[in-house]
Design a protein around this motif. Structure first.
Motif, PDB file in Angstrom:
ATOM      1  N   ASN A 157       1.287  -0.921  -0.368  1.00 14.87           N
ATOM      2  CA  ASN A 157      -0.034  -0.050   0.335  1.00 14.87           C
ATOM      3  C   ASN A 157       0.855   1.100  -0.116  1.00 14.87           C
ATOM      4  N   TYR A 158       1.690   1.524   0.447  1.00 10.05           N
ATOM      5  CA  TYR A 158       2.495   2.315   0.671  1.00 10.05           C
ATOM      6  C   TYR A 158       3.530   2.230  -0.331  1.00 10.05           C
ATOM      7  N   MET A 159       3.817   1.581  -1.304  1.00  7.90           N
ATOM      8  CA  MET A 159       4.536   1.754  -2.367  1.00  7.90           C
ATOM      9  C   MET A 159       3.721   1.260  -3.361  1.00  7.90           C
ATOM     10  N   VAL A 160       2.594   1.707  -3.871  1.00  9.25           N
ATOM     11  CA  VAL A 160       1.510   1.747  -4.342  1.00  9.25           C
ATOM     12  C   VAL A 160       0.943   3.212  -4.015  1.00  9.25           C
ATOM     13  N   ARG A 161       0.564   3.923  -2.925  1.00 10.13           N
ATOM     14  CA  ARG A 161       0.275   5.466  -2.789  1.00 10.13           C
ATOM     15  C   ARG A 161       1.171   6.167  -3.210  1.00 10.13           C
ATOM     16  N   THR A 162       2.618   5.788  -2.958  1.00 10.02           N
ATOM     17  CA  THR A 162       3.208   6.861  -2.721  1.00 10.02           C
ATOM     18  C   THR A 162       4.126   6.866  -4.380  1.00 10.02           C
ATOM     19  N   PHE A 163       4.230   5.659  -5.184  1.00 12.24           N
ATOM     20  CA  PHE A 163       5.044   5.997  -6.405  1.00 12.24           C
ATOM     21  C   PHE A 163       4.692   5.778  -7.457  1.00 12.24           C
ATOM     22  N   PHE A 164       2.766   5.339  -7.196  1.00 14.60           N
ATOM     23  CA  PHE A 164       1.833   5.123  -8.363  1.00 14.60           C
ATOM     24  C   PHE A 164       0.814   4.881  -8.341  1.00 14.60           C
ATOM     25  N   LEU A 165       0.537   5.712  -7.454  1.00 17.30           N
ATOM     26  CA  LEU A 165      -1.152   6.274  -7.432  1.00 17.30           C
ATOM     27  C   LEU A 165      -0.847   7.971  -7.905  1.00 17.30           C
ATOM     28  N   PRO A 166      -2.461   8.046  -9.019  1.00 21.14           N
ATOM     29  CA  PRO A 166      -2.966   8.868  -9.549  1.00 21.14           C
ATOM     30  C   PRO A 166      -3.469  10.292  -8.126  1.00 21.14           C
ATOM     31  N   SER A 167      -3.764  11.070  -7.961  1.00 18.05           N
ATOM     32  CA  SER A 167      -4.062  12.639  -7.548  1.00 18.05           C
ATOM     33  C   SER A 167      -5.230  11.500  -7.151  1.00 18.05           C
ATOM     34  N   GLY A 168      -6.131  11.787  -5.785  1.00 10.80           N
ATOM     35  CA  GLY A 168      -7.512  11.065  -5.451  1.00 10.80           C
ATOM     36  C   GLY A 168      -7.599   9.545  -5.958  1.00 10.80           C
ATOM     37  N   GLN A 169      -7.050   9.317  -6.635  1.00 12.24           N
ATOM     38  CA  GLN A 169      -7.955   7.320  -7.259  1.00 12.24           C
ATOM     39  C   GLN A 169      -7.226   6.555  -6.278  1.00 12.24           C
ATOM     40  N   GLN A 170      -7.871   5.289  -6.001  1.00  6.01           N
ATOM     41  CA  GLN A 170      -7.301   4.278  -4.887  1.00  6.01           C
ATOM     42  C   GLN A 170      -6.417   2.900  -5.559  1.00  6.01           C
ATOM     43  N   ARG A 171      -6.802   3.724  -7.353  1.00  2.88           N
ATOM     44  CA  ARG A 171      -5.848   1.994  -7.882  1.00  2.88           C
ATOM     45  C   ARG A 171      -5.170   2.944  -8.532  1.00  2.88           C
ATOM     46  N   SER A 172      -3.671   1.734  -8.944  1.00  2.00           N
ATOM     47  CA  SER A 172      -2.333   2.750 -10.149  1.00  2.00           C
ATOM     48  C   SER A 172      -2.996   2.882 -11.150  1.00  2.00           C
ATOM     49  N   VAL A 173      -1.839   3.752 -11.659  1.00  2.00           N
ATOM     50  CA  VAL A 173      -1.405   3.766 -13.099  1.00  2.00           C
ATOM     51  C   VAL A 173      -1.415   2.461 -13.816  1.00  2.00           C
ATOM     52  N   PRO A 174      -2.134   2.134 -14.881  1.00  2.00           N
ATOM     53  CA  PRO A 174      -2.337   1.093 -15.369  1.00  2.00           C
ATOM     54  C   PRO A 174      -0.740   0.222 -16.330  1.00  2.00           C
ATOM     55  N   VAL A 175      -1.052  -0.499 -15.861  1.00  2.00           N
ATOM     56  CA  VAL A 175       0.411  -1.429 -16.804  1.00  2.00           C
ATOM     57  C   VAL A 175       0.702  -0.966 -17.830  1.00  2.00           C
ATOM     58  N   ALA A 176       1.924  -1.115 -18.612  1.00  2.00           N
ATOM     59  CA  ALA A 176       1.334  -1.135 -20.491  1.00  2.00           C
ATOM     60  C   ALA A 176       1.332  -2.318 -20.839  1.00  2.00           C
ATOM     61  N   GLU A 177       0.777  -1.744 -22.432  1.00  2.00           N
ATOM     62  CA  GLU A 177      -0.401  -3.489 -22.815  1.00  2.00           C
ATOM     63  C   GLU A 177       0.853  -4.323 -23.176  1.00  2.00           C
TER      64      GLU A 177
END
Length: 360
Positions: A157-177
């Motif tokens: 949770n810490y790593m996702v919130r710190t490095f991969f989470l767009p502002s105001g979202q509860q899920r990370s940016v998507p992985v590349a196709e």
């Protein structure tokens, strides 16, 4: 010879009887609650197999259960208790998320393979921590693996919130196709179900499980350590190294499960308030499967059908989904308390011996 054959028959009959008794008692519970068990089981099967989409989603549900079941079963086979598959699943999902987002310089197939490998390595590392604590410090693996589950949840949770989470979202940016495990023509065949290449990876992992344990020197050593640690050490085997290696391989299975969920199902990592539960379900899958590779696959199939089909029971037959949990609990109970149903298997052995005597 007959004794060996009887043991093999028991390994098949005990789980089968436990499943049948669990389903029967589940039907009794439904009757006591005023529900129609026949309609409930029909609704469950219709939800699981009633359409190509549902069939694909059922296989998708089965996939991580195979892998976490293998993780628990592999540890069982080597004399260890891996209760930390949940944490290994989570760190595997995080590692595959990172590679899936950041390593876009790789071509599609290589990118997906690297992301799955990252999940396996992260899970292996998390499992090896448990093995190291056991081998070097004598700390019981149940304690450390359970505690590492919580550490993994908060760390992810810490790593996702710190490095991969767009502002105001509860899920990370998507992985590349290019890192997706989805296969377009399979997705179309199953009407956009989230079935993906992870299912093939899970089956390959089951083959590796059996081959490594029963066809290689390293697997023999791990089983020897599990059977009798002191005898293995007397024979010159590296017992401590074997413990770490066993937990690392066990963790790798669970890490791959996390990778397949991120790369093939959701394509992102959510901020989780609770663990997804696949690691804990893997314990039940391993028990149902008798800690064998093929049995674990069958156990995952059963668990996947029950868990995915629970929605069908709820909406199609108005049966509370908690009843599915009761059925699963009953199956596990009769597997754990196998002495209750062993008289039935003894009757089978007696009947078989009588027929053989009559033929002679």
């Amino acid at each position: 010879m007959n004794g060996a054959n009887d043991r093999k028959l028991d390994a098949f009959l005990l789980p089968l009887l436990a499943i049948l008794i669990g389903l029967t008692l589940g039907a009794v519970v439904m009757l006591l609650g005023g529900y129609d068990p026949i309609a409930a089981y029909q609704a469950l099967l219709n939800k699981a197999f009633g359409s190509m989409y549902n069939f694909g989603e059922t296989i998708r549900q089965i996939t991580p259960l195979i892998l976490t079941g293998l993780a628990v079963a592999f540890a069982f086979r080597t004399g260890l208790f891996n209760i930390g598959a949940e944490g290994q699943f989570l760190v595997g999902s995080l590692a595959s998320l990172y590679v899936g987002i950041e390593w876009t310089f790789l071509p599609p197939v290589a990118h997906a393979a690297a992301a799955v490998a990252a999940g396996a390595l992260a899970g292996a590392f998390w499992g090896a921590l448990v093995g190291y604590a056991k081998a070097k410090r004598g700390v019981h693996e149940v304690i450390t693996s359970i505690m590492l589950n919580w550490i993994a949840l908060f760390f992810v949770n810490y790593m996702v919130r710190t490095f991969f989470l767009p502002s105001g979202q509860q899920r990370s940016v998507p992985v590349a196709e290019s890192a997706f495990l989805n296969i377009p023509f399979v997705t179309e065949l199953f009407n956009n179900a989230r079935l993906n290449f992870g299912f093939v990876i899970a089956l390959v992992a089951a083959v590796f499980f059996h081959y490594y344990l029963f066809r290689t020197k390293g697997g023999f050593e791990l089983r020897a350590v599990g059977f009798n640690r002191h005898a293995a050490q007397y024979a010159g085997m590296n017992v401590n190294g074997g413990i770490v290696r066993a937990m690392a391989i066990s963790g790798a299975f669970a890490g791959i499960a996390g990778a397949t969920e991120v790369l093939g199902v959701f394509h992102y990592q959510s901020v989780l308030t609770v663990s997804p539960g696949y690691g804990f379900q893997g314990i039940a899958v391993a028990m149902i499967g008798g800690a064998a590779a093929f049995g674990t696959v069958l156990g995952a199939v059963l668990m996947g059908i029950l868990t995915f089909g629970a929605a069908g029971m709820q909406f199609g037959a108005k049966v509370p989904p908690e009843l599915v949990s009761i059925i699963i609990a009953l199956i596990i109970f009769f597997l754990a308390a196998s002495g209750i149903i062993k008289p039935l298997t003894r009757w089978t052995h007696t009947r078989k011996a009588r027929k053989e005597a009559e033929k002679a």
